[in-house]
Design a protein around this motif. Structure first.
Motif, mmCIF file in Angstrom:
data_model
loop_
_atom_site.group_PDB
_atom_site.id
_atom_site.type_symbol
_atom_site.label_atom_id
_atom_site.label_comp_id
_atom_site.label_asym_id
_atom_site.label_seq_id
_atom_site.Cartn_x
_atom_site.Cartn_y
_atom_site.Cartn_z
ATOM 1 N N ALA A 52 4.254 -10.017 -11.343
ATOM 2 C CA ALA A 52 4.283 -8.593 -10.994
ATOM 3 C C ALA A 52 5.124 -7.776 -11.979
ATOM 4 N N ASN A 53 6.120 -8.394 -12.619
ATOM 5 C CA ASN A 53 6.959 -7.627 -13.552
ATOM 6 C C ASN A 53 6.208 -7.206 -14.810
ATOM 7 N N THR A 54 5.052 -7.777 -15.075
ATOM 8 C CA THR A 54 4.252 -7.359 -16.231
ATOM 9 C C THR A 54 3.196 -6.325 -15.846
ATOM 10 N N ALA A 55 3.107 -5.999 -14.561
ATOM 11 C CA ALA A 55 2.079 -5.056 -14.093
ATOM 12 C C ALA A 55 2.360 -3.656 -14.622
ATOM 13 N N ALA A 56 1.300 -2.931 -14.876
ATOM 14 C CA ALA A 56 1.378 -1.534 -15.320
ATOM 15 C C ALA A 56 0.462 -0.708 -14.424
ATOM 16 N N VAL A 57 0.623 0.592 -14.492
ATOM 17 C CA VAL A 57 -0.212 1.499 -13.682
ATOM 18 C C VAL A 57 -1.674 1.279 -14.061
ATOM 19 N N GLY A 58 -2.532 1.089 -13.056
ATOM 20 C CA GLY A 58 -3.955 0.858 -13.277
ATOM 21 C C GLY A 58 -4.344 -0.604 -13.230
ATOM 22 N N ASP A 59 -3.358 -1.529 -13.294
ATOM 23 C CA ASP A 59 -3.653 -2.962 -13.214
ATOM 24 C C ASP A 59 -4.047 -3.337 -11.793
ATOM 25 N N CYS A 60 -4.847 -4.383 -11.680
ATOM 26 C CA CYS A 60 -5.209 -4.913 -10.367
ATOM 27 C C CYS A 60 -4.360 -6.142 -10.092
ATOM 28 N N MET A 61 -4.059 -6.354 -8.809
ATOM 29 C CA MET A 61 -3.174 -7.437 -8.402
ATOM 30 C C MET A 61 -3.868 -8.325 -7.373
ATOM 31 N N HIS A 62 -3.429 -9.570 -7.338
ATOM 32 C CA HIS A 62 -3.914 -10.545 -6.365
ATOM 33 C C HIS A 62 -2.705 -11.142 -5.669
ATOM 34 N N ARG A 63 -2.805 -11.277 -4.366
ATOM 35 C CA ARG A 63 -1.721 -11.861 -3.582
ATOM 36 C C ARG A 63 -1.962 -13.360 -3.492
ATOM 37 N N LYS A 118 4.695 2.414 -11.029
ATOM 38 C CA LYS A 118 5.722 1.394 -11.233
ATOM 39 C C LYS A 118 7.005 2.143 -11.551
ATOM 40 N N VAL A 119 8.024 1.942 -10.724
ATOM 41 C CA VAL A 119 9.283 2.667 -10.857
ATOM 42 C C VAL A 119 10.397 1.649 -11.070
ATOM 43 N N GLU A 120 11.180 1.844 -12.146
ATOM 44 C CA GLU A 120 12.298 0.948 -12.431
ATOM 45 C C GLU A 120 13.458 1.266 -11.502
ATOM 46 N N GLY A 121 14.193 0.229 -11.094
ATOM 47 C CA GLY A 121 15.361 0.395 -10.248
ATOM 48 C C GLY A 121 15.289 -0.501 -9.031
ATOM 49 N N ASN A 156 14.518 -5.128 -12.001
ATOM 50 C CA ASN A 156 14.462 -4.452 -10.702
ATOM 51 C C ASN A 156 13.422 -3.349 -10.803
ATOM 52 N N PHE A 157 12.406 -3.420 -9.941
ATOM 53 C CA PHE A 157 11.356 -2.395 -9.986
ATOM 54 C C PHE A 157 10.658 -2.300 -8.649
ATOM 55 N N LEU A 158 9.837 -1.270 -8.541
ATOM 56 C CA LEU A 158 9.057 -0.983 -7.337
ATOM 57 C C LEU A 158 7.621 -0.762 -7.759
ATOM 58 N N LEU A 159 6.676 -1.411 -7.063
ATOM 59 C CA LEU A 159 5.260 -1.169 -7.295
ATOM 60 C C LEU A 159 4.682 -0.453 -6.075
#
Length: 169
Positions: A88-99, A126-129, A159-162
């Motif tokens: 998840a730390n490599t994710a960027a806005v527009g990326d798709c994710m799988h749980r 994606k917000v840092e902090g 530290n980030f928020l998706l």
């Protein structure tokens, strides 16, 4: 007139028979007699002196051990890089994710291709902090109006928020 000798050299008149007329009283040579033709070794003998075997260049145990350790270190580094590429730390806005896990405390989010059947969520922001559950919800409401889920990660220096929503297939 003289009469020729009965055998041998006609010019060797006063020489005893059975001896070399040219020896002239010299002692016999100190070398043992050699068989065969001059310049050639006798049959069955080696033509040259034996050559000692050349030492083969073998790898020592220490060298092999160092090579194996180096390969293991490189393998671990490559494996860590490949496995962290989808985190998840490599994710960027527009990326798709799988749980990858059903555990809500550790959902094991991975970046996947948006065209694949595994794509479940889309990253809206994606917000840092570092954020708690309550602050994460309010921050996602500011950053992405139509978000459905928030995912926070902290520790390991990242530290980030998706902010996520369901992926429409």
């Amino acid at each position: 007139m003289s009469t020729p000798p009965s055998q041998g050299n006609p010019f060797a008149q006063n020489q005893p028979q059975g001896q070399n007329p040219y020896a002239q009283g010299q002692p016999q040579a100190p070398y043992p007699p050699q068989g065969g033709q001059p310049g050639f070794p006798p049959q069955g003998a080696a033509p040259y002196a034996p050559v000692p075997p050349q030492p083969s260049r073998k790898l020592s145990f220490k060298t092999i051990k160092n090579i194996v350790i180096a390969l293991i270190v490189v393998g671990v580094a490559v494996g860590a890089f490949i496995s962290s590429r989808d985190d998840a730390n490599t994710a960027a806005v527009g990326d798709c994710m799988h749980r990858g896990s059903t555990d809500d405390n550790n959902p094991d989010l991975e970046v996947v291709d948006c065209g694949s059947a595994d794509a479940e969520f889309v990253v809206l922001a994606k917000v840092e902090g570092s954020y708690s559950a309550l602050t994460a919800e309010s921050k996602c409401a500011e950053e992405a109006k139509d978000f459905q889920y928030s995912y926070t990660e902290s520790g390991d220096g990242s530290n980030f928020l998706l902010c996520l929503k369901d992926h429409k297939k």
